[in-house]
Write a protein that holds these residues in place. Structure first.
Motif, PDB file in Angstrom:
ATOM      1  N   THR A  88       0.781  -1.042  -0.033  1.00  0.00           N
ATOM      2  CA  THR A  88      -0.111  -0.165   0.070  1.00  0.00           C
ATOM      3  C   THR A  88       0.864   1.377   0.260  1.00  0.00           C
ATOM      4  O   THR A  88       1.881   1.297   0.564  1.00  0.00           O
ATOM      5  N   SER A  89       0.435   2.394  -0.653  1.00  0.00           N
ATOM      6  CA  SER A  89       1.235   3.609  -0.772  1.00  0.00           C
ATOM      7  C   SER A  89       0.706   4.474   0.412  1.00  0.00           C
ATOM      8  O   SER A  89       1.566   5.063   0.814  1.00  0.00           O
ATOM      9  N   THR A  90      -0.491   4.313   0.992  1.00  0.00           N
ATOM     10  CA  THR A  90      -1.053   5.194   1.974  1.00  0.00           C
ATOM     11  C   THR A  90      -1.847   4.498   3.149  1.00  0.00           C
ATOM     12  O   THR A  90      -2.241   3.139   3.074  1.00  0.00           O
ATOM     13  N   PHE A  91      -2.087   5.165   4.075  1.00  0.00           N
ATOM     14  CA  PHE A  91      -2.839   4.327   5.296  1.00  0.00           C
ATOM     15  C   PHE A  91      -3.824   5.653   5.923  1.00  0.00           C
ATOM     16  O   PHE A  91      -3.463   6.675   5.713  1.00  0.00           O
ATOM     17  N   VAL A  92      -4.778   4.914   6.329  1.00  0.00           N
ATOM     18  CA  VAL A  92      -6.050   5.799   6.769  1.00  0.00           C
ATOM     19  C   VAL A  92      -5.338   6.572   8.052  1.00  0.00           C
ATOM     20  O   VAL A  92      -4.589   6.261   8.741  1.00  0.00           O
TER      21      VAL A  92
END
Ligand SMILES: *Cc1c(COP(=O)(O)O)cnc(C)c1O
Length: 389
Positions: free
Chosen positions: A39-43
């Motif tokens: 994943t490139s990003t996170f919540v």
């Protein structure tokens, strides 16, 4: 982690530590192997504190956790390659700073300092750290950082890490040790007083020649923060998949090394007895000039052998080409045996005078001994030597 808990963790043997490490994110699922987090990003605001993969990812954290257990230290920070790890450290310095370097550093480290960071005002001086007047040299230059490597590439010179660190620590100069050749299995630079222990995980740590990576271990929170900052500010982060591969590779590091070193020490002795070989360099052989120091500083002699053939460059090349199992290639530390001709490969960009000065001749070869059967490796070397006789 509390210090008692940490002691408990470290009481486990090294084989157990690399196989059963904490933080594997698989407790909830029962999975034996950790997942890959591509994943490139996170919540925003998640419990683990991840935000964007350039500044952190669960697969980095898993690998960092096993690397710090292996090195028995507080912190590890992972990068996309060994050179990225070097860049991370050096980018914490500023224009006008001086790095005092061992004259036999890895070729790409030399290129990075001289051809890139030099343009940004960083100065580097190259000295022989086995010289007896090293204390005077350090005081005279008052460097911002000391950079050493032991054993060196490809001549396997051994630097007294503890002695250099003692001198540097008194002057509050951080010492970086490139520990790629020895690995934390054979040598623990932080225990000997180094500030930073750097490894190209591309080599022994991963061990399967299928991923690139770098890591820096330290006991200093301040340095951990600087390294994390460089990771995200310069974009030096590895990929989650490469971290996953290296985490898998590391599980067999002690096993692989044991076999590689067993092969290498036997091969070194046999080559030394062969009249077609002029000289053999292997740290744990009595004819190595720093054998005593090597035996004090390292638990075993490693799996790299450097040898000089009684031959010219053309013959040396033919020898390499007629090897079956030792493939002629850059890199080292994988399960497969490799041979390298430093003068035209790893040190091709080094001037002829420098090569002569440091002893990289046309008939010098570096063998990275793999996990194959000893009998096959030694007969491969003998059959290739026949072309010289
Ligand atoms: C290979 C190597 C590096 C650089 O690592 P990469 O992963 O190739 O960027 C640094 N130091 C030493 C001693 C090496 O052998």
């Amino acid at each position: 982690m509390g210090s008692n808990k940490r002691k408990d963790e470290l009481r486990k043997g090294v084989n157990t530590r690399v196989i059963h490490h904490k933080d594997n994110f698989s407790e909830e699922t029962g999975s034996i192997m950790p997942p890959i987090f591509p994943t490139s990003t996170f919540v925003h605001g998640n419990e683990c504190g991840f935000d964007y993969t350039r500044s952190g990812n669960p697969n980095f954290r898993i690998l960092e956790s096993v690397l710090s257990e292996l090195e028995e230290c507080q912190f590890a920070c992972v990068f996309s390659s060994g050179v990225a790890a070097i860049t991370a450290i050096v980018s914490s310095l500023k224009a006008g700073d001086l790095i005092l370097c061992e004259e036999n550093l890895y070729g790409c480290t030399v290129r990075l300092f001289e051809q890139v960071f030099h343009r940004f005002g960083l100065k580097s001086i190259w000295i022989d750290f086995t010289d007896s007047n090293v204390q005077e040299v350090i005081s005279n230059h008052n460097p911002a950082m000391i950079w050493i490597e032991s054993p060196t590439n490809p001549l396997l010179k051994i630097i007294d890490i503890e002695k250099i660190c003692d001198l540097a620590n008194k002057m509050k100069i951080p010492v970086v040790v490139d520990n790629t050749f020895a690995t934390p299995i054979l040598q623990r630079p932080l225990k000997l007083g180094a500030t930073l222990s750097l490894t190209s995980t591309t080599k022994y740590i991963n061990g399967h020649s299928d991923a690139l990576g770098g890591a820096v271990c330290t006991e200093s929170l301040e340095w951990r923060d600087k390294l994390n900052f460089s990771q995200k500010a310069l974009g030096l982060n590895p990929s989650p998949f490469d971290c996953w591969l290296i985490t898998r590779g590391i599980k067999t590091l002690p096993l692989r090394l044991e076999r590689q070193i067993n092969n290498a020490s036997k091969i070194a002795n046999q080559l030394a007895d062969n009249p077609l070989i002029k000289s053999v360099i292997y740290p744990f052989r009595n004819d190595h000039p720093q054998c005593k120091l090597a035996k004090r500083q390292m638990t075993l002699g490693g799996a790299i052998i450097t040898a000089t053939l009684d031959a010219n460059q053309t013959q040396t090349y033919s020898f390499c080409k007629s090897l079956r199992f030792f493939k002629m290639a850059e890199s080292l530390g994988g399960i497969e045996s490799l041979v390298c001709h430093p003068a035209t490969m790893t040190h091709a960009s080094v001037s002829k005078e420098t090569k002569e000065k440091i002893g990289i001749t046309d008939s010098l070869l570096r063998f990275s001994v793999g996990c194959e059967d000893f009998e096959d490796l030694i007969s491969d070397l003998y059959q290739a030597l026949e072309i010289l006789s």
